[in-house]
Design an enzyme around this catalytic site. Structure first.
Site, short mmCIF file in Angstrom:
data_model
loop_
_atom_site.label_atom_id
_atom_site.label_comp_id
_atom_site.label_asym_id
_atom_site.label_seq_id
_atom_site.Cartn_x
_atom_site.Cartn_y
_atom_site.Cartn_z
N GLU A 187 -28.98 -15.25 -15.28
CA GLU A 187 -28.07 -14.21 -14.31
C GLU A 187 -28.66 -13.97 -13.05
OE1 GLU A 187 -26.65 -11.37 -16.92
OE2 GLU A 187 -26.00 -12.77 -18.32
N TYR A 224 -22.75 -6.65 -17.09
CA TYR A 224 -23.52 -8.00 -17.54
C TYR A 224 -23.98 -7.82 -19.21
CZ TYR A 224 -27.58 -4.83 -16.38
OH TYR A 224 -28.18 -3.75 -16.30
N LYS A 231 -30.46 -11.28 -11.01
CA LYS A 231 -31.02 -9.84 -11.16
C LYS A 231 -30.53 -9.11 -9.97
CE LYS A 231 -34.65 -7.32 -13.09
NZ LYS A 231 -34.87 -6.28 -12.08
N CYS A 281 -43.84 13.51 26.31
CA CYS A 281 -43.07 12.59 26.08
C CYS A 281 -44.23 11.34 26.64
CB CYS A 281 -41.84 12.29 26.77
SG CYS A 281 -41.21 10.60 27.15
N LYS A 299 -31.49 -15.21 -20.44
CA LYS A 299 -31.15 -14.64 -21.87
C LYS A 299 -30.93 -15.86 -22.91
CE LYS A 299 -29.09 -10.82 -19.55
NZ LYS A 299 -27.76 -10.04 -19.05
N GLU A 302 -24.79 -2.96 -13.49
CA GLU A 302 -25.46 -2.84 -12.18
C GLU A 302 -24.77 -2.26 -10.91
OE1 GLU A 302 -28.70 -3.22 -13.01
OE2 GLU A 302 -29.86 -2.86 -11.07
N CYS A 358 -42.60 9.81 30.36
CA CYS A 358 -42.33 10.43 31.47
C CYS A 358 -43.27 11.65 31.54
CB CYS A 358 -41.18 10.82 31.55
SG CYS A 358 -40.45 11.85 30.55
N SER A 406 -36.17 -2.19 -21.03
CA SER A 406 -36.35 -3.04 -19.78
C SER A 406 -36.44 -4.26 -20.30
CB SER A 406 -37.49 -2.17 -19.05
OG SER A 406 -38.57 -2.25 -20.09
N ASP A 440 0.99 -1.17 0.12
CA ASP A 440 0.18 -0.01 0.04
C ASP A 440 0.72 1.25 0.11
OD1 ASP A 440 -1.91 -1.72 0.21
OD2 ASP A 440 -2.85 -1.00 2.08
N ALA A 441 1.86 1.13 0.81
CA ALA A 441 2.82 2.29 0.92
C ALA A 441 3.35 2.69 -0.60
CB ALA A 441 3.98 2.09 1.97
N GLU A 442 3.93 1.56 -1.26
CA GLU A 442 4.47 1.79 -2.57
C GLU A 442 3.30 2.59 -3.49
OE1 GLU A 442 7.01 -1.52 -4.29
OE2 GLU A 442 6.24 -2.21 -2.35
N TYR A 443 2.01 1.96 -3.45
CA TYR A 443 1.02 2.62 -4.17
C TYR A 443 0.74 3.81 -3.81
CZ TYR A 443 -3.86 2.79 -5.89
OH TYR A 443 -4.86 3.44 -6.76
N ASP A 444 0.74 4.07 -2.78
CA ASP A 444 0.52 5.58 -2.10
C ASP A 444 1.58 6.50 -2.65
OD1 ASP A 444 -1.75 4.82 -1.01
OD2 ASP A 444 -0.67 4.80 1.01
N ASP A 504 -30.21 -6.11 -7.57
CA ASP A 504 -31.12 -4.97 -7.26
C ASP A 504 -30.42 -3.83 -7.02
OD1 ASP A 504 -33.50 -3.90 -6.93
OD2 ASP A 504 -33.93 -4.77 -4.79
#
Ligand code: IVH
Length: 683
Positions: free
Chosen positions: A122, A237, A124, A419, A301, A185, A422, A90, A41-45, A126
């Site tokens: 596949e 997809y 679907k 309330c 499909k 999606e 109380c 659709s 990660d350090a090299e990436y940074d 959401d």
């Protein structure tokens, strides 16, 4: 006039920028899509910082597809719109297996064949449908479906999603077409959704109703820096023009898309016959609740493009595909009454009491109505007929009123001025959606606070449940946390549903909970906006209670991952004399707060994990990778991307990648999420 100090162009710089971008794209893909990074990660940074610095100094070489763009672009005034080159249609819908059989029959009839049709099936997803346009392999445009003809441009937002490739790998064995439009999606996983809402609750922000709404809301941000903080993911997809990849079927297209670096749903069934599709549909329905993301059905499909072409489309949907929806986890019922609950923060939450109804296998008799505004917005009245739904782990809620079914007996709901528990005045602060009871000794608040204090993630006292707490508070045997530790079996044994033995067990559980880690202790106090995650970060940074108690807002704000709202809330808490008194009384009752192991030295900044290097692989259920990383770093440890002889622990989540094997070979200690949580929890 030209600036003579800096030459206008510098091919050297341009090449360096280009090389950095290539490398970062590649590392992104390895990290996020393949889960197999080759640099730390350090090299990436470092690479990213170098790129950002060069782009800053050389704006002429800036480019919208740069990996640096993932951090977010300047806010927009509004969304532009763009026509789709091929309309986003659709799908025709079915709901039962019979619908699937008639679809197959219709297909065979239109194709004039008795032969078995080859299908792709596949899940679907959401989520939110999007189109991504790549020109010469570079992501140029991302848009929503809109009305199918014209969509909204959300390019900057989509670029923040790590699983969306910004540039397609030129070394791929696939030819990259000049223009490639893919569709897919965008969604949020259930666990991330839960966490997102928990964070929002802590920050007093309105909650998202479900992962789909959260994904849609996150994509419709004018400021992409906000989108960048949301845990969005993508599955691709389709392509808008099936010819561009020179494939002849949906199955081959999915394989080609995968080669090009796109994320494809691993559960897709390819080259299946009707029976296999029916079977797949059943199995998918059975396991949908256990999937990490929400799906609302299956899309089947016709596989061969040649056949798809013959079948063609109606004006709104292709004839070669069918969405078979699962039975909705949504049912019709009636609101018998609306009552107000008072939570531990004093928040008044209206709750609908329903005629009990079975929603997707579970009986539902209550649904949260969130707050007054929500009731107004949906125009919900007592005795209304409504649709209720259950989504994932979320509390059931009222989706919609069936206004046509009203018979005049319906009554609007009015938020009480006093309330209901109380009798104190309630207030609604301007700008907030919530009405609150401001009496801190309101029994509802005391009970709620005690439940939280004794609950999971806090003191976790076995047997001290809701019913018992209610009795203890109602009988004035317990007024605050510290009173719990003064209870004896003798006083408990005469309570409802309590024998001598269970009284003894509960007291034993209370006594043994007295030794507790700092993060659990902080969480148990129920400080507003301080959830388990913030509590861990604070505990890791301070090491002991004394340091936390005497810290100021700025000290909290200095902790990576702690924002100003949390910082202010916790500083405020410890500044209140009555809270200081509560703490003193707890300590007098013998609560022992375990310090971080190496605390006591310096500021106690938990040298506990100092010098220990961690590698993470797979998905963690309770936190994101960056949260896990923040915890490790807060405790003095480091996180690297690849396993080496210096690695102390490999944390293996769900679906671990190849790093697990590497760690095994290297003899690195492998711990699962539970063990990891233990390691960081009691800091
Ligand atoms: S194919 C011609 N495949 O379902 C239509 N759609 O009404 C091509 N969806 O909002 C759509 N998962 O975003 C297709 N595996 C999948 C899908 C999928 C989810 C969504 C799609 C659209 C709706 C279709």
């Amino acid at each position: 006039m030209a600036d003579t100090a800096t030459p206008k162009v510098d091919p050297e710089i341009e090449r360096r920028i280009e090389r950095l971008r290539q490398a970062l794209h590649e590392h992104n893909h390895r990290y996020f899509v393949l889960d197999d990074p080759v640099i730390s990660d350090a090299e990436y940074d470092r690479l990213m910082q170098e790129l950002i610095a060069l782009e800053h100094a050389w704006p002429r070489y800036s480019s919208p597809d740069s990996p640096s763009a993932r951090v977010g672009s300047p806010p927009l005034e509004k969304f532009e719109t763009v026509p789709h080159t091929v309309p986003m249609m659709s799908l025709d819908k079915g709901f039962t297996e019979a619908d699937l059989l008639s679809f197959d029959e219709r297909v065979r009839k239109l194709l004039k064949t008795e032969e078995k049709i080859v299908y792709t099936a596949e899940p679907k997803i959401d989520g939110v449908a999007v189109e991504l346009v790549y020109e010469k392999g570079v992501l140029r445009l991302a848009s929503t479906r809109g009305d199918g003809i014209t969509g909204e441009v959300i390019t900057a937002n989509v670029k923040t999603i790590q699983t969306v490739p910004m540039r397609l790998p030129s070394e791929s064995r696939r030819q990259i077409p000049d223009l490639l439009e893919v569709r897919g999606e965008i969604f949020i996983r259930r666990d991330n959704f839960k966490r997102l809402n928990e964070k929002r609750a802590e920050e007093n922000l309105p909650l998202f109703a479900n992962p789909r709404n959260a994904a849609a809301g996150s994509l419709r941000q004018l400021d992409s820096a906000v989108t960048a903080t949301r845990p969005l993911e993508i599955f691709i997809y389709n392509v808008s023009d099936p010819k561009v990849l020179e494939t002849t079927s949906q199955a081959d297209t999915l394989a080609a898309l995968k080669d090009l670096g796109f994320r494809i749903n691993p559960l897709i069934l390819t080259r299946a016959d009707l029976h296999e599709v029916v079977d797949y549909f059943r199995k998918l329905d059975e396991k949908r609740q256990g999937l990490p993301y929400e799906i609302d059905g299956m899309v089947v499909k016709v596989d061969a493009f040649r056949q798809q072409e013959i079948l063609g489309s109606t004006s709104r949907s292709p004839r070669w595909a069918l969405a078979v929806k699962f039975k909705a986890l949504q049912e019709r019922t009636r609101i018998l009454d609306i009552q107000v609950q008072v939570g531990r923060t004093g928040a008044l939450t209206p709750v609908a009491h329903l005629a009990p109804v079975n929603v997707g296998g579970a009986m539902v008799s209550r649904a949260t109505l969130h707050n007054e505004d929500e009731i107004r917005k949906k125009d919900i009245r007592i005795r209304d007929r409504v649709f209720v739904q259950r989504a994932g782990d979320v509390i059931p809620e009222v989706v919609k009123v069936i206004a046509d079914a009203r018979d005049g007996s319906e009554r609007p709901f009015v938020m009480p001025e006093k309330c209901p528990v109380c009798g104190s005045e309630t207030v609604r602060i301007q700008g907030e959606a919530v009405t609150r009871c401001i009496n801190a000794s309101c029994p509802a608040q005391v009970k709620g606070n005690l439940r939280h204090f004794a609950g999971k993630g806090a003191f976790d006292i076995d047997g001290l449940g809701e019913k018992l707490i209610d009795q203890l508070v109602d009988l004035k045997m317990v007024r605050s946390y510290a009173d719990l530790f003064a209870l004896t079996p003798d006083v408990l044994k005469d309570l409802d549903r309590m024998g001598e033995k269970s009284a003894q067990n509960i007291i034993a559980a209370i006594q043994s909970s007295k030794t507790i880690g700092l993060s659990r202790f902080l969480y148990a106090l129920g400080i507003r906006h301080v959830g388990e995650h913030s509590a861990r970060l604070i505990a890791a940074a301070f090491g002991g209670l004394e340091a936390v108690r005497t810290a100021e807002k700025a000290d909290f704000e200095g902790i990576e991952g702690i924002g100003p709202v949390v910082a202010e809330s916790i500083a405020d808490f410890f500044a209140q004399p009555e809270n200081r008194e509560t703490l003193d009384r707890l300590l007098q009752r013998g609560i022992i707060i375990e310090k971080a192991l190496a605390a006591g030295e310096g500021n106690g900044n938990a040298a506990r994990l100092a010098g220990q290097s961690f590698v993470l692989t797979g998905k963690l259920a309770a936190m994101t990778r960056s949260e896990a990383k923040a915890l490790i770093e807060a405790a003095g440890g480091t996180v690297t991307s690849s396993v080496s002889s210096k690695t102390r622990y490999l944390v293996a989540g769900e679906d671990p990648g190849s790093k697990l094997e590497k760690a095994r070979k290297a003899g690195v200690e492998i711990i699962d999420e539970t063990a990891f949580k233990k390691l960081v929890e009691d800091l």
